[in-house]
Scaffold this motif. Sequence first.
Motif, PDB file in Angstrom:
ATOM      1  N   THR A  14     -10.752   5.290  -5.695  1.00 25.40           N
ATOM      2  CA  THR A  14      -9.984   6.523  -5.561  1.00 25.40           C
ATOM      3  C   THR A  14     -10.906   7.370  -5.619  1.00 25.40           C
ATOM      4  OG1 THR A  14      -8.180   5.479  -6.323  1.00 25.40           O
ATOM      5  CG2 THR A  14      -7.911   7.834  -5.982  1.00 25.40           C
ATOM      6  N   VAL A  49       0.810  -1.169  -0.052  1.00 23.74           N
ATOM      7  CA  VAL A  49       0.133   0.164  -0.034  1.00 23.74           C
ATOM      8  C   VAL A  49       0.851   1.485   0.092  1.00 23.74           C
ATOM      9  CG1 VAL A  49      -1.670   1.169   1.345  1.00 23.74           C
ATOM     10  CG2 VAL A  49      -1.801  -1.260   0.945  1.00 23.74           C
ATOM     11  N   THR A  54      -2.415  -4.090  -7.420  1.00 24.50           N
ATOM     12  CA  THR A  54      -2.411  -2.889  -6.264  1.00 24.50           C
ATOM     13  C   THR A  54      -2.111  -3.620  -4.994  1.00 24.50           C
ATOM     14  OG1 THR A  54      -4.776  -3.619  -5.851  1.00 24.50           O
ATOM     15  CG2 THR A  54      -4.342  -1.776  -7.425  1.00 24.50           C
ATOM     16  N   SER A  80      -8.692   7.479  -0.734  1.00 19.83           N
ATOM     17  CA  SER A  80      -8.481   6.285  -1.511  1.00 19.83           C
ATOM     18  C   SER A  80      -9.217   5.196  -0.300  1.00 19.83           C
ATOM     19  CB  SER A  80      -7.088   5.840  -1.604  1.00 19.83           C
ATOM     20  OG  SER A  80      -6.487   6.746  -2.636  1.00 19.83           O
ATOM     21  N   VAL A 126      -4.169  -5.075  -3.268  1.00 25.06           N
ATOM     22  CA  VAL A 126      -5.389  -5.200  -2.163  1.00 25.06           C
ATOM     23  C   VAL A 126      -6.168  -5.754  -3.118  1.00 25.06           C
ATOM     24  CG1 VAL A 126      -4.520  -3.216  -0.996  1.00 25.06           C
ATOM     25  CG2 VAL A 126      -6.154  -2.892  -2.908  1.00 25.06           C
ATOM     26  N   LEU A 181      -0.639   6.578  -1.621  1.00 28.90           N
ATOM     27  CA  LEU A 181      -2.276   6.792  -1.469  1.00 28.90           C
ATOM     28  C   LEU A 181      -2.412   8.007  -0.620  1.00 28.90           C
ATOM     29  CD1 LEU A 181      -3.904   3.292  -1.264  1.00 28.90           C
ATOM     30  CD2 LEU A 181      -3.669   4.923  -3.393  1.00 28.90           C
ATOM     31  N   LEU A 240      -9.553  -1.143  -4.776  1.00 30.39           N
ATOM     32  CA  LEU A 240      -8.810   0.296  -4.515  1.00 30.39           C
ATOM     33  C   LEU A 240      -9.875   1.000  -5.212  1.00 30.39           C
ATOM     34  CD1 LEU A 240      -6.764   1.912  -3.351  1.00 30.39           C
ATOM     35  CD2 LEU A 240      -5.713   1.903  -5.730  1.00 30.39           C
ATOM     36  N   VAL A 275      -9.660   1.418   0.591  1.00 30.45           N
ATOM     37  CA  VAL A 275      -8.939   0.044   0.351  1.00 30.45           C
ATOM     38  C   VAL A 275      -9.648  -1.114   1.214  1.00 30.45           C
ATOM     39  CG1 VAL A 275      -6.847  -1.219   0.976  1.00 30.45           C
ATOM     40  CG2 VAL A 275      -6.704   0.993   0.482  1.00 30.45           C
ATOM     41  N   GLU A 314      -9.620  -5.123   1.437  1.00 29.49           N
ATOM     42  CA  GLU A 314      -8.699  -6.302   1.487  1.00 29.49           C
ATOM     43  C   GLU A 314      -9.281  -7.467   0.556  1.00 29.49           C
ATOM     44  OE1 GLU A 314      -5.806  -6.494   2.283  1.00 29.49           O
ATOM     45  OE2 GLU A 314      -5.667  -4.415   3.103  1.00 29.49           O
TER      46      GLU A 314
END
Lengths: 185, 262
Positions: free
Chosen positions: B170, B101, B163, B148, B165, B106, B168, B150, B152
């Motif tokens: 944004t 990350v 990414t 952002s 993740v 971010l 994501l 996030v 998981e």
Amino acid sequence: MEDRPLAEDDLVAQAKLGDSRAYGTLIQEHQTIAFRTAYLITASAADAEDAVQEAAVKAYRALGRFRSGKPFRPWFLSIVANEARNRRRSAGRRERLALRAAEDPLSGGAVPSPEAAILEAEQRAELLAAVDDLREEDRLAIACRYFLGLSEEETAAALDWRHGTVKSRTSRALDRLRARMEGGA
Amino acid sequence: MTELERALVRLGGDLVFPETPDVFTAVRGRLEQAPARRRTPSRRALVVAFVALAVAVGAAMAVPAARTAILELFGLRGATVTRVETLPRVETRPEAPAPTVAELELGSPVPVVDGLVRVNWPHLLVPETLGPPDAAYYSSVLRDGKVSLVYEPDAGVPRSRFTGVGILITEFRGDVEPAYLDKLADAGTAIQRLRIGRDPAIWLEGGPHYVAFRTPDGGFAEDVARLAGDTLLVQRGRLLVRIEGELERDRAVEIARSLRRP
């Protein structure tokens, strides 16, 4: 589910989602005109076949670039023609169409008299020879528009010309052809 | 049509062409092997994904024009997607792990407490279908900020190779010119214009595409240029929302449709 042929837009949408059978149906619908267009450009059946196969693979990979709702044929023909031109370039220029008229055409409904049939065959041969004598770009314009029945848009896509160029070259080619025929060439 | 034109059409009908070969049967095997542009992007194309961040978009733009010929332009307020013939060369490490990350730049972490993103940013939208994010970040790289969210990976969403993740999201003000987000995509990426409710949107799917962020002065924020995976861009009023992850298009649209003020 109702079993009916899918419209072209549906086939394109499914092909875009990775359905190769839908893509196959699309290709089968257009393969004759695609092959003939490639053949006009390459004057070689083997090169034309190769060009259409390569174009079919490239078009499949590039389907994401194809705008939904637009007719598929001009887009596909432009890819086919591009492949065909590449092959023609590597094989040198062709001076003739590599086409001949059928000896026993099925075009008319009425059975002509033997004399009329001979006259007609001579006229066809004469016209084809006159087309063959045209310079290459005129010949291709005539062949695409009248022999293959491509629209101006499709001819523009196939020959990589602007729309206006198709109009002007076709018109010029017709004038030249008329002059040759009237001159008894 | 003149008599001459009619004669040409008749002649065309009488011409003998070689028999048309069965094209599809001949290429079928190649199509099925070919990296399909959309549903089944080749693993190899996707694994290429991690970008060593040294490559600048500015440098990408210096690639000879013939190779980066612009084929199509798609625009939303705040983002442009440019179809180019050839993507900029990026230094890739095929076996590289997904970025952390921190490498995504971010911004600063924002607390997520009791299901609420504790950020003083009036534009924030959170997707109801996903609920509160696992982590949130705020960046002041833009005049009006950027948030952002996030998520998981979970059972339904794998870890993105791009990414690191799951999903994501944004968000930033899209009405600040110039467009903040620049994306370059080649023929391997399908680009589709959509409308989600009244919101214009763009869906990018297939091969990785190149993403870069502009700084407010119009330059490129070089350190966040990277390759990206499937992405939905949605323009909601003044806000530009970008949803990235290994998502089906419909799932991404569903997420976008559920964006609400918290």
